[in-house]
Motif scaffolding. Structure first.
Motif, PDB file in Angstrom:
ATOM      1  N   THR A   1       6.274   0.308   9.671  1.00  0.00           N
ATOM      2  CA  THR A   1       7.048  -0.485   8.831  1.00  0.00           C
ATOM      3  C   THR A   1       6.382  -1.829   8.906  1.00  0.00           C
ATOM      4  O   THR A   1       6.843  -2.662   7.988  1.00  0.00           O
ATOM      5  N   GLU A   2       5.708  -2.047   9.898  1.00  0.00           N
ATOM      6  CA  GLU A   2       5.034  -3.457   9.825  1.00  0.00           C
ATOM      7  C   GLU A   2       3.871  -3.467   8.945  1.00  0.00           C
ATOM      8  O   GLU A   2       3.871  -4.438   8.229  1.00  0.00           O
ATOM      9  N   GLU A   3       3.137  -2.438   8.806  1.00  0.00           N
ATOM     10  CA  GLU A   3       1.928  -2.067   8.136  1.00  0.00           C
ATOM     11  C   GLU A   3       1.896  -2.050   6.515  1.00  0.00           C
ATOM     12  O   GLU A   3       1.237  -2.540   5.783  1.00  0.00           O
ATOM     13  N   CYS A   4       3.190  -1.469   6.218  1.00  0.00           N
ATOM     14  CA  CYS A   4       3.110  -1.010   4.729  1.00  0.00           C
ATOM     15  C   CYS A   4       2.906  -2.313   3.954  1.00  0.00           C
ATOM     16  O   CYS A   4       3.814  -3.410   4.238  1.00  0.00           O
ATOM     17  N   PRO A   5       1.913  -2.427   3.046  1.00  0.00           N
ATOM     18  CA  PRO A   5       1.567  -3.565   2.481  1.00  0.00           C
ATOM     19  C   PRO A   5       2.752  -3.711   1.168  1.00  0.00           C
ATOM     20  O   PRO A   5       2.955  -4.994   0.858  1.00  0.00           O
ATOM     21  N   PHE A   6       3.758  -2.885   0.772  1.00  0.00           N
ATOM     22  CA  PHE A   6       4.732  -3.100   0.039  1.00  0.00           C
ATOM     23  C   PHE A   6       6.096  -3.338   0.661  1.00  0.00           C
ATOM     24  O   PHE A   6       7.043  -3.174  -0.083  1.00  0.00           O
ATOM     25  N   GLY A   7       6.180  -3.290   1.824  1.00  0.00           N
ATOM     26  CA  GLY A   7       7.383  -3.239   2.545  1.00  0.00           C
ATOM     27  C   GLY A   7       8.487  -2.133   2.222  1.00  0.00           C
ATOM     28  O   GLY A   7       9.528  -2.336   1.920  1.00  0.00           O
TER      29      GLY A   7
END
Lengths: 417, 373, 742
Positions: C545-551
């Motif tokens: 959830t933190e790393e997803c570049p697209f939220g």
């Protein structure tokens, strides 16, 4: 609804490609008509983009991948639109498809080129080197397919056809005219570099070490004539002291009355190419106004200004001569802020030549009107939409932006009738 | 560096525009003009800086500036100007305004403005009419003839006092205006500039340069101007010698005109007239030919060219008509000739004619102050 | 799907000459395996088709050329296809007929077969009850144009405007700059904003909310629930995609006191000058005494191109001041307009506007560095400047001064606030609480209920603009389905904003179309696969959830992730981030790649084997191009493409090394401020994870140099082989992995 769900896109440069993939991904059928044997247009010839200094082939790779994965896109290379008839929603586009002499069986194995005895000027590299008459336009070309320049072939030679194991060469191929039904047409034929030899006082073609900015892109590119080594044409000497002459033809009513927008940023970028390749080099840019409008664009100017070996001099170069002994280039300029007219010597000089819309010289499409300087009138006929540099000199970002916006107009055309 | 207060003079800008610098405001200061100019010095070159001064109406920086006269209007700048601002024409307009500025009689304004053309001509016409009307010479048959029955213009318009006093006065008036103008100009130019070297040397070099017309050789676009201007220049020199010579004949030897065609004076005079005709025709031709690149020229220029044309044509015709003994045409032609000559002489300080004096002065000054070497 | 495997090996393009194809085919056990001289020829294709028809082959391994070519030929709808790159990766880049080359081909083929064994044919995940309504936020020129374009393309539009009336800045303008030809044409024309407003308000497919704000945006493309509040009331609307056109604000001129703003009433901004002109219906009456202004000085770049204020150029002010100079002159032939500029920036055909606007006796321009504005008495002002074309140091008297102030995007304040909040958060809960208490909270625009924050994340170096980082893809933001247009995206003039709005409206339409088909939006616009996490094994570590570049991934209070598939771009970053290896796509998973790696074995204890995980967008094509030029690469390296290096899972490195492979090379694209990653942060995240590889290596007591990450651009095909070979040499110097053979 329109009779056709097809949008014909004339020109497979960045504007055309963008319009094509965007429209295809919105479930429209798309036909790209490209004059060259490859897609990508001017962008394919660039070494890096300003301000990001990233390689244009990166974006092209994505666009090509989108095309490869989308059955709605049909491509005609070596093709030119001859005429458009009909109205919005029901247009009939006549296209002349010139022979490639190589069919889709080509695997790009290079056997034909190896067998070919004849050479041709490499137009992709602005004639700075030669290729065989059977050639691949460049190493990341799409389609990845060879082409034969029949005008450069030796008489009755069929060495290439004999060498091809894949039955991919057909020297008897003929040009043909096809008609495509379309609901809308997007004109994206882009631009040509202004012919620098017309600017007589800047001596292009007379002084060997004077080149244009587009030539500089090829000279700096790893797939260029020197594999990216920036050396000067006369003697292959490394270019350690380079000058950029801004507005070479642009903002000049004797040549191109408009500003070509990209040249300031392009010269800043090219100065960085040289500075990166030769840390002991110096670059000087002669300008009227430094036009780097925007966020990143202005930051890019700042980056160049922070390099003590890039000098920006206000004053337009209006005379160029050659030192006959050394082949160095002597430019004549008024350094406006020092208040003196001087001559300065450089290893090589790059003319920041501008963009001439292709519709300046060729107005085969009669359905639209043209401005006095050769652009397509923005208030063009419904159903036919000019984009990118056919409307106004713009960079790649703005071409892509404009091409995207044209797709919605095309969709409206398909829907309206 | 002292702070300079700039107060734009819109009136001056409009004057420059009205005087032939109509495209002045298109200049965007790229300095192509200074680079293609072959006659400018390298240090603080012209005409780029003159263009922005003119755009802002900075009259003081222009009027007293020798550079505007160092310009020979080759028009290389105009041909290469990317904006079509025509710096050559702008400087021509500024020169006109400079001439007017330093010869501040009402005439200066009148010469530069087509509105007043009729009045300017009316002065000599009325003057000369006042000589002949009382004598009834409007009737051609009333004009006395020479001993051989031929036409003798001095019997129509006596040399003394009518001609000589009138032209003597006109020349004197012009000379005074020139002297005053040049004096003020020199004072303006030299304020704050240190003169160097021997003024006599500067004058000498300048004269030899003018005689050789060297500057014109540096022009590119209007290469052909040198020969044209040279012809006109030397034709005027020849005519000046002819006039002096005639004075010597008349007052030294009491030898009255008309002189026979084989007389050396006559030969010189006629040769000069033909040279002038040819020269001014070349000037006109060149201007028309180069109009696209170099600009069409101003009223001020064309008035001057037209007057010279009129002088040489009426002069030659006067002689031919006299020889052909066609009195009805000869006298009016001669009358017209006198009117045009008067126009040229009396209005010289206010017309383009003044360029020779101001330009020569500026060239001397430039040399004297090491602006040029 | 019951798989029936078929393996087809091509002998063309030198493959047959470079390796022993028959021997290679002998490695294939228990499935159809055929070779062909020219597999891409109609006969070759037919061979496969026949097998599909007659044998029911539906899982096809094609060992031939790069998957980047012959895509049309090797397209077999309904079948699972794996392309093994024998041509570029083996024969074109290695010595022919060599044991190592043969071994390389075998490994590639086995990896391909392993992949197809593990993979499955994907089915799209199409969510239900999708909305195709487009929300346009902002009712200025950009927003209204976006609304009209989308509505005319057949979509319902909801337009939300904060003010009580539509029009935005255009309402305040007296006139605008025309487009088209300028010679002998009027240089100022009516804005026609009223007509545009009327068109919007009367359009049957556009619903306008004035005096309204977005209170909350929940959900994902196609399924947004947007709560619009109007005068205290609120309404929740189903929305498909969003165009953000909230525009810009002028820079706060009170910060420009050195230019006299705030000290003299007669120093005004360019926007205020428009209002003065509009109020006087063209007459310029100065604020202090209502006298007609006759000498107006325009100071360009007021607080712009200035590191103390705005370090950028707003790009429209030069043309605006030339237009305003016209205002000064049009009713007053004695008036002068003096423009002091740094550079006149009228790019493109606007140059022709510059020429015509300048061609006026009373318009005067000079390059200048303005140093200050001071009082000259009677309400007049002195402008002092240096390095001008008129002199080194000059002073001008003006009866009015106009400051060409720049544009600040409406997104800047919320972004700065949120960036500050995030920074405070890194210092602990106390610092965060203090920040929230002490910092005035600006007005938010989108109010997204996303785990990664309520607004479009800030882009480095964009000063708050909601721009794209990509030259090629100007509409890409990090929030799928939300497209910025106009002055909020980039400084631009009104006519560019119109076109820009049309482009953003189109992207919104395209997004709606894609989610309706269950296809990813840009750049994997063909991809129907989607991440399908096995949540019962989730430990709520929140890395995905933190790393997803697209939220794209939200989470509940316990930290359990919720995938919002329509926000997902299918890059696989979550798959790389997950320590539990639970994120899988049908044809792309930790297990698939891991199993492929496991097929590689060193033939003996001395032979080096290295795997390279390769970004398929940049490094992979660069490798292909190097091969086209027949550049040689050490035959110990096996390349495995990843959708994005962000999908790199550390477990692969640990497994590879513990199983005796000698090195792991990671080839990603360039990261940093000018990143080239099409998924924004992939290679940067890989690099971040790579920073933790040390632990694994330590545990195994292996040398750190065995694992390396290289940033490679697509155009570096000329350098890449050497870079790889040098790395291999270093690994060889270290020596074989002692775990070999265990």
């Amino acid at each position: 609804m329109a009779e056709s769900n097809t949008v014909v896109i004339i020109g497979g440069g960045f504007s055309g490609l963008t319009a094509a993939v965007e429209a295809a991904e919105a479930e429209k059928d798309v036909v790209i008509i490209e004059k060259n044997p490859y897609l990508g247009g001017r962008v394919a010839q660039l070494n890096k983009y300003f301000w990001k200094l990233c390689p244009p082939n990166c974006g092209l790779e994505i666009q090509f991948k989108r095309i490869k994965n989308n059955a709605r896109v049909k491509i005609y290379t070596l093709a030119e639109v001859q005429d458009i008839k009909g109205e919005e929603g029901n247009l009939d586009v006549a296209v002349k498809v010139n022979p490639r002499y190589v069919n889709e069986k080509c695997v790009a194995c290079d056997a034909c080129a190896q067998a070919c005895p004849s050479y041709r000027d490499n137009t992709f590299n602005f004639g700075m080197d030669k290729t065989k008459a059977a050639y691949l336009p460049f190493n990341q070309a799409f389609p990845m397919q060879y082409v034969i320049d029949r005008n450069s072939c030796a008489p009755n030679c069929k060495a290439c056809a004999d060498a091809c194991k894949y039955n991919a060469i057909d020297l008897g191929m003929k040009s043909e005219t096809i008609n495509i039904k379309a609901g809308a047409v997007i004109m994206a034929m882009g631009w040509n570099p202004y012919d620098a030899s017309k600017i007589d006082n800047l001596s292009f073609g007379k002084v060997q070490n004077v080149i244009t900015n587009m030539m500089m892109e090829r000279l700096s590119a790893p797939n260029g004539p020197t594999q990216g080594k920036i050396v000067r044409p006369s003697d292959g000497k490394e270019v350690k002291n380079i000058a950029f002459v801004q507005c070479a033809g642009s903002r000049d009513e004797n040549h191109l009355p408009f500003c070509s927008y990209i040249c300031c940023l392009a010269s800043l970028k090219q100065a960085m190419y040289v500075r990166e390749q030769y840390p002991d080099s110096k670059a000087r840019i002669f300008y009227i106004d430094l036009r780097t409008p925007g966020l990143y664009e202005h930051r890019f100017l700042k980056k160049a200004m922070d390099d003590p070996d890039i000098t920006l001099t206000k004053g337009k170069v209006a005379g160029i001569n050659e030192d006959p002994e050394t082949k160095d280039v002597i430019v004549e300029v008024e350094d406006i802020f020092s208040g003196s007219k001087t001559e300065m010597k450089f290893d090589m000089v790059v003319l920041a030549t501008g963009m001439e819309p292709t519709t300046k010289t060729s107005q085969t499409i009669k359905n639209v009107s043209y401005t006095s300087d050769g652009f397509v009138d923005i208030g063009a006929k419904k159903g036919i939409y000019p984009v990118g540099t056919l409307k106004n000199p713009v960079d790649v970002v703005r071409s892509a932006q404009d091409a995207t916006s044209a797709v919605i107009k095309g969709i409206q055309s398909l829907r309206r009738i | 560096m002292a702070e300079q207060v700039i107060s734009p003079d819109l009136k001056f800008v409009e004057d420059v525009i009205a005087s032939g610098g109509g495209d002045l405001k298109k200049c965007y200061q790229c300095a192509t003009c200074t680079v293609v100019c072959n006659v400018t010095p390298d240090n603080k070159p012209f005409p780029r800086k003159e263009m922005i001064y003119a755009q802002w109406g900075m009259k003081d920086k222009l009027i007293s500036n020798p550079d505007i006269w160092l310009c020979h209007q080759c028009s290389d700048c105009t041909a290469y100007c990317p904006r079509g601002a025509k710096p050559g024409e702008v400087l021509g307009a500024v020169r006109k305004l400079a001439i007017q500025h330093y010869s501040p009689t009402p005439l200066s304004k009148m010469v530069g403005d087509p509105k007043y053309l009729l009045i300017l001509f009316a002065i000599p016409v009325l003057l000369f009419l006042s000589y002949i009307v009382p004598k009834g010479y409007l009737d051609v048959s009333a004009i006395p003839r020479g001993e051989d029955g031929g036409i003798v213009y001095s019997k129509f318009m006596p040399v003394f006092p009518q001609i000589d006093v009138t032209f003597g006065a006109a020349a004197f008036f012009a000379a005074v205006c020139f002297v005053l103008g040049i004096k003020r100009y020199w004072t303006d130019m030299s304020s704050g500039v240190g003169a160097q070297g021997n003024i006599a040397d500067s004058i000498k070099t300048t004269i030899s340069e003018i005689l050789a017309h060297k500057r014109f050789e540096k022009c590119n676009v209007t290469k052909d101007r040198k020969i044209a201007h040279l012809l006109v220049f030397y034709a005027f020199v020849g005519l000046a010698i002819t006039t002096t010579w005639a004075i010597v004949y008349l007052y030294g030897f009491h030898y009255d005109s008309p002189y026979p065609l084989y007389d050396p004076l006559k030969l010189l005079g006629n040769a000069s007239a033909l040279a002038l005709l040819y020269g001014i025709t070349l000037v006109t031709g060149n201007r028309l030919k180069n109009a696209e690149k170099a600009g069409k020229g101003s009223y001020f220029d064309w008035l001057f060219i037209t007057v010279i044309y009129a002088i040489v044509v009426t002069g030659i015709l006067s002689e031919l008509l006299r020889l052909a003994n066609i009195a009805t045409l000869a006298y009016p032609t001669y009358f017209a000739h006198l009117v045009f000559v008067f126009f040229l002489f009396a209005y010289a300080p206010f017309s383009k004619m003044a360029h020779m004096v101001y330009r020569a002065t500026a060239m001397v000054f430039a040399r004297h102050t090491n602006r040029e070497s | 799907m019951e798989k029936k495997y078929g393996v087809y090996i091509c002998k063309g393009c030198g493959i047959g000459e470079g390796i022993n194809v028959e021997k290679l085919a002998n490695n294939v056990k228990g499935m159809v395996c055929k070779t062909h001289d020219i597999l891409c020829s109609p006969e070759g294709i037919n061979l496969i088709k026949e097998d599909m028809k007659n044998e029911g082959v539906n899982a096809i391994t094609i060992a031939a050329c790069s998957p980047r070519v012959k895509t049309e030929e090797f397209d077999f709808p309904g079948a699972l296809i794996e392309r093994v790159n024998l041509r570029e990766f083996v024969v074109w880049s290695h010595e022919p007929n060599n044991e190592e080359t043969q071994s390389l081909a075998e490994d590639y083929l086995l990896m391909g077969i392993e992949k197809i064994k593990k993979g499955d044919l994907p089915e799209p995940n199409i969510l239900q009850d999708l909305s195709s309504t487009i929300l346009v936020i902002g009712g200025g020129v950009s927003g209204m144009n976006a609304a009209i374009e989308a509505a005319n393309a057949g979509y319902k539009v909801v337009l939300v405007e904060k003010e009580a009336q539509l029009g935005g800045f255009a309402n305040r303008l007296y006139k605008k700059i025309p487009t088209g030809e300028y010679f002998n044409k009027p240089l100022i024309v009516d804005t026609d904003i009223d007509k545009l407003i009327k068109e919007v308000e009367s359009h049957p497919d556009i619903k306008v909310y004035k005096s309204s704000k977005i209170e909350k945006t929940e959900g994902q493309p196609g399924l947004y629930d947007v709560t619009v509040s109007t005068n205290g009331g609120s309404e929740t609307i189903k929305i498909g995609a969003i165009v953000l056109a909230t525009g810009w604000k002028p820079y706060d001129a009170t910060k420009l006191d050195y230019l006299g703003y705030g000290k003299s009433q007669n120093v005004v901004t360019n926007i205020e000058f428009e209002e003065i002109a509009k109020k006087g219906n063209g007459k310029i009456l100065r604020p202090s005494d209502g006298k007609e202004a006759k000498k107006v000085a325009f100071i360009q770049c007021a607080g712009q191109r200035d590191s103390n204020h705005l370090p950028y150029c707003s790009s429209m002010c030069c043309a605006t001041s030339l237009k305003q100079a016209r205002y000064v002159r049009q009713n007053n032939k004695d008036a002068v307009a003096m423009v002091l500029y740094k550079d006149i920036r009228t790019p493109g055909r606007l140059e022709l506007y510059y020429k015509e606007a300048q061609n006026d006796p009373g318009v005067m321009l000079t390059k200048a560095e303005v140093k200050g504005v001071s009082d000259a008495g009677n309400g007049n002002l002195f402008v002092e400047a240096e390095n001008t074309l008129l002199g080194e140091k000059i002073k001008l008297e003006a009866d009015m001064v106009v400051l060409a102030t720049g544009m600040i995007p409406t997104t800047r304040e919320p972004q700065e606030y949120l960036d500050g909040l995030a920074l405070a958060g890194t210092k602990g809960d106390e610092a965060k609480a203090k920040y929230i208490e002490e910092t005035p909270k600006p007005e938010f625009i989108l109010n997204l209920s996303y785990r990664q924050g309520p607004e479009i994340p800030s882009l480095e170096g964009a000063y708050g603009f909601a721009d794209s980082n990509f030259i090629c893809f100007p509409y890409e933001t990090r929030r799928t389905g939300i497209y910025a247009a106009g002055g909020v995206r980039r400084p631009m003039d009104m006519s560019e904003a119109q076109d820009d709005a049309a482009g953003a409206a189109f992207k919104a339409i395209q997004c709606i179309d894609h989610v309706s088909r269950g296809v990813a939006v840009h750049p994997r616009a063909w991809d129907i696969t989607f991440p399908d996490p096995l949540l019962i094994r989730c430990t709520s570590c929140k890395r995905c959830t933190e790393e997803c570049p697209f939220g794209a991934i939200d989470e509940d209070e316990k930290g359990t992730p919720f995938y919002k598939i329509n926000r997902c771009r299918r890059c696989g970053t979550c798959m790389g981030a997950c320590p539990e290896r639970i994120v899988s796509f049908k044809d792309y998973s930790v297990d698939i790649i891991g199993s492929m790696i496991k097929t590689i074995e060193s033939p003996d204890e001395e032979t080096i084997r290295i795997i390279a995980l390769v970004c398929e967008n940049d490094a992979y094509p660069a490798l292909d191009t190097a091969a086209l030029q027949r550049k040689k690469i050490d035959s110990s390296v096996r390349f495995i493409p990843l959708r994005c290096l962000g999908g790199m899972n550390l477990v692969w490195i640990a497994d590879a090394l513990s199983r005796g492979l000698d090195g792991v090379l990671l080839l990603g694209c360039k990261f940093g401020e000018n990143y080239q990653c099409h998924f924004v942060k992939g290679s940067e995240l890989a690099n971040y994870r790579f920073g933790k590889v040390g632990e694994t290596l330590n545990k195994l007591q292996l040398e750190a140099e065995r694992v390396q990450l290289m940033q490679v651009a697509i155009a570096e095909y000329d350098k890449l082989p050497d870079m790889i070979n040098e790395y291999v040499e270093r690994v060889k110097e270290i020596g074989p992995n002692p775990f070999k053979g265990f």
